[in-house]
Design a protein around this motif. Structure first.
Motif, mmCIF file in Angstrom:
data_model
loop_
_atom_site.group_PDB
_atom_site.id
_atom_site.type_symbol
_atom_site.label_atom_id
_atom_site.label_comp_id
_atom_site.label_asym_id
_atom_site.label_seq_id
_atom_site.Cartn_x
_atom_site.Cartn_y
_atom_site.Cartn_z
ATOM 1 N N UNK A 1 0.783 -1.230 0.000
ATOM 2 C CA UNK A 1 0.000 0.000 0.000
ATOM 3 C C UNK A 1 0.813 1.277 0.000
ATOM 4 N N UNK A 2 2.121 1.188 0.129
ATOM 5 C CA UNK A 2 2.949 2.399 0.132
ATOM 6 C C UNK A 2 3.438 2.739 -1.270
ATOM 7 N N UNK A 3 3.877 1.753 -2.016
ATOM 8 C CA UNK A 3 4.361 1.996 -3.377
ATOM 9 C C UNK A 3 3.191 2.374 -4.286
ATOM 10 N N UNK A 4 2.131 1.564 -4.271
ATOM 11 C CA UNK A 4 0.908 1.857 -5.017
ATOM 12 C C UNK A 4 -0.258 1.690 -4.048
ATOM 13 N N UNK A 5 -0.752 2.778 -3.460
ATOM 14 C CA UNK A 5 -1.839 2.661 -2.489
ATOM 15 C C UNK A 5 -3.105 2.080 -3.107
ATOM 16 N N UNK A 6 -3.847 1.343 -2.307
ATOM 17 C CA UNK A 6 -5.139 0.847 -2.757
ATOM 18 C C UNK A 6 -6.083 2.031 -2.968
ATOM 19 N N UNK A 7 -6.975 1.905 -3.943
ATOM 20 C CA UNK A 7 -7.975 2.939 -4.187
ATOM 21 C C UNK A 7 -9.338 2.463 -3.693
ATOM 22 N N UNK A 8 -10.299 3.373 -3.706
ATOM 23 C CA UNK A 8 -11.644 3.012 -3.247
ATOM 24 C C UNK A 8 -12.291 1.973 -4.154
ATOM 25 N N UNK A 9 -11.775 1.851 -5.397
ATOM 26 C CA UNK A 9 -12.337 0.857 -6.308
ATOM 27 C C UNK A 9 -11.759 -0.534 -6.074
ATOM 28 N N UNK A 10 -10.624 -0.609 -5.376
ATOM 29 C CA UNK A 10 -9.996 -1.911 -5.129
ATOM 30 C C UNK A 10 -10.773 -2.692 -4.075
ATOM 31 N N UNK A 11 -10.687 -4.001 -4.155
ATOM 32 C CA UNK A 11 -11.148 -4.843 -3.054
ATOM 33 C C UNK A 11 -10.077 -4.751 -1.974
ATOM 34 N N UNK A 12 -10.444 -4.245 -0.827
ATOM 35 C CA UNK A 12 -9.436 -3.890 0.170
ATOM 36 C C UNK A 12 -8.740 -5.119 0.754
ATOM 37 N N UNK A 13 -7.475 -4.914 1.122
ATOM 38 C CA UNK A 13 -6.732 -5.918 1.900
ATOM 39 C C UNK A 13 -6.416 -5.371 3.277
ATOM 40 N N UNK A 14 -7.053 -4.243 3.645
ATOM 41 C CA UNK A 14 -6.718 -3.547 4.891
ATOM 42 C C UNK A 14 -7.274 -4.271 6.107
ATOM 43 N N UNK A 15 -6.550 -4.139 7.237
ATOM 44 C CA UNK A 15 -7.015 -4.744 8.476
ATOM 45 C C UNK A 15 -8.059 -3.877 9.163
ATOM 46 N N UNK A 16 -7.911 -2.544 9.061
ATOM 47 C CA UNK A 16 -8.889 -1.643 9.669
ATOM 48 C C UNK A 16 -8.793 -0.284 8.991
ATOM 49 N N UNK A 17 -9.826 0.529 9.196
ATOM 50 C CA UNK A 17 -9.830 1.877 8.629
ATOM 51 C C UNK A 17 -8.841 2.765 9.378
ATOM 52 N N UNK A 18 -8.110 3.577 8.626
ATOM 53 C CA UNK A 18 -7.178 4.541 9.212
ATOM 54 C C UNK A 18 -7.928 5.836 9.490
ATOM 55 N N UNK A 19 -7.835 6.331 10.723
ATOM 56 C CA UNK A 19 -8.522 7.570 11.079
ATOM 57 C C UNK A 19 -7.665 8.798 10.802
#
Length: 473
Positions: free
Chosen positions: A347-365
């Motif tokens: 996610x740092x080199x090419x961040x996920x976009x809102x259109x991607x199926x997320x691989x995130x563990x939780x939302x960043x505030x």
């Protein structure tokens, strides 16, 4: 039976002892004399027992809470000064065989994008992190013996340390992976890790078993005893944490302090860090399902009392929390924060976009860039620190604790913070951030009490401006 020196989880984290502690706290929360006596002991800055701290947590007298906050600020300043250490998490893989009901990585979640970084991916991700200015990472991975074996973790650590890009280098890799064996902890130690971090999630065993219904993490005892195995394997520095919101916060608070007391009693070294995450929204997870959430005010009080009860520990707050919450708790004892974080795999080199199926563990505030976080900290008169000197100089475990508990670690940390900040300003900062930082360094140099150390620091800061790097005390 409660036994702080026992190596059995149910004895050093005794449910009976916690319940008796909570009853004792309820019985004495309005006992002004006792609260004053506990606060008087706390002012010695040597810490409190889990029972004493639990009385303060239960106490709702406004004037006493103000005293707690004032004392937490004073202890933070005496032990850690106005430094805030910065780091970033790097998620290696979200493959996981566990069934944790609060985590989107759970094995039954078919919505989340499953990803695992290759070594080539890691080179790109770490290069991007170095280009931001980071020097310290916390690597994370789900528990999966096929996709994420210890050999994969060790290879990733080796790759991370090998990457040198322009003036960038990751100088410390902390590791947050599942509980494992003494043999594997020895391998992690030999790989040169910094701190081994493992969140307990909850110390309430009945809740723990329900929240972890399947997978190896279901074994409460094996998970809770992991830090003893890590220290047996040679790891000097370990980091504790619970996920606030899963269980009653007062129960978790008491259990957390009991775990710190256990490590101190058995190994002579308490937790190097304590993290204070709260459950947040994520794919397939709704935090409203969990009915033990805590308010921002309660969260701040917990942070203040951890600082008072365990004055030597580093306290970590992540980008789970908003800028406003971070501002609220920074003065109360927090000494490490993440900046510019991604909780997706890579996610740092090419961040996920809102259109991607997320691989995130939780939302960043807190979605600000690292430069924005550095700028913000300095405007509040904190020194953003990228220092990793203690780890590389062998000041770990009991050697670090001896310096920290005597409040002597500032003699190294303050100048090291200024020198690593200078590196950041020269290599990565925006013009506005650089200007603010240079002015802050000039002010802070004058605060170094030892004339010789002050002059050496000033000389090194000049050398950094001339292109040299990596000075440290």
């Amino acid at each position: 039976m409660y036994d702080v020196k026992s190596l059995k989880a149910e004895e050093f984290i005794s449910d009976e002892e916690i319940r008796e502690t909570l009853a004792y706290a309820d019985a004495n929360k309005d006992n002004v004399q006792m609260v004053n006596e506990i606060l008087a002991k706390a002012r010695l800055k040597k810490g409190l027992t889990h029972r004493e701290a639990s009385v303060l947590l239960a106490c709702e007298m406004p004037d006493k809470i103000r005293e707690m906050y004032d004392l937490a600020r004073e202890i933070k300043e005496d032990y850690y000064g106005n430094r805030i250490v910065l780091f970033a998490p790097l998620y290696l893989s979200n493959y996981c065989v566990n069934g944790c009901v609060y985590c989107p990585y759970h094995s039954k979640n078919k919505h989340i994008a499953r990803k695992k970084l290759t070594q080539e991916d890691i080179v790109r991700e770490v290069t991007a992190l170095q280009d931001m200015g980071h020097k310290r990472l916390a690597i994370e991975a789900g528990e999966d013996p096929v996709n994420n074996p210890i050999e994969y973790i060790l290879e990733c650590i080796n790759t991370i340390y090998s990457i040198k890009h322009k003036n960038g280098a990751i100088r410390r890799v902390n590791v947050n992976i599942a509980a494992t064996t003494v043999e594997n902890y020895t391998k992690l130690k030999d790989a040169g890790i910094g701190t081994y971090i493992l969140f307990q999630e909850t110390y309430h065993k009945e809740s723990y078993l329900k929240l972890h219904p399947t997978g190896p993490k279901h074994d409460y005892d094996y998970h809770t005893e992991a830090m003893d195995r890590a220290m047996e394997g040679g790891i000097d520095d370990v980091g504790l944490g619970v996920l606030f919101g899963l269980e009653m916060y007062r129960y978790e608070f008491a259990g957390l302090l009991m775990h710190a007391e256990h490590l101190e009693a058995v190994h002579g070294v308490g937790p190097h860090t304590i993290s204070v995450p709260r459950i947040k929204r994520a794919d397939d997870i709704d935090p409203d399902v969990f009915d033990n959430g805590i308010s921002d005010d309660t969260f701040a009080k917990i942070c203040a009392l951890i600082r008072i009860a365990v004055p030597y520990t580093g306290m970590i707050i992540s980008t789970r929390e908003s800028q406003a919450v971070r501002e609220k708790v920074l003065p109360l004892g927090v000494s490490q924060i993440s900046g510019g974080s991604r909780t997706s795999v890579g996610g740092y080199d090419i961040p996920e976009t809102s259109e991607d199926i997320t691989s995130a563990q939780f939302d960043v505030s807190d979605t600000r860039t690292l430069d924005q976080v550095v700028n913000w900290l300095m405007k509040m008169d904190y020194i953003p620190s990228f220092c990793t000197a203690c780890y590389r100089a062998g000041r770990t475990g009991d050697r670090f604790m001896a310096l920290c508990k005597s409040m002597q670690i500032l003699n190294c940390c303050h100048p090291n913070a200024l020198m690593t900040l200078k590196e950041y300003l020269e290599d990565y900062a925006s013009p506005e951030t650089k200007q603010i930082g240079l002015e802050l360094i000039e002010r802070e140099l004058a605060r170094i009490p030892n004339e010789k150390v002050r002059q050496i620091t000033a000389d090194h800061i000049h050398d950094i401006a001339e292109g040299q790097r990596d000075f440290r005390f």
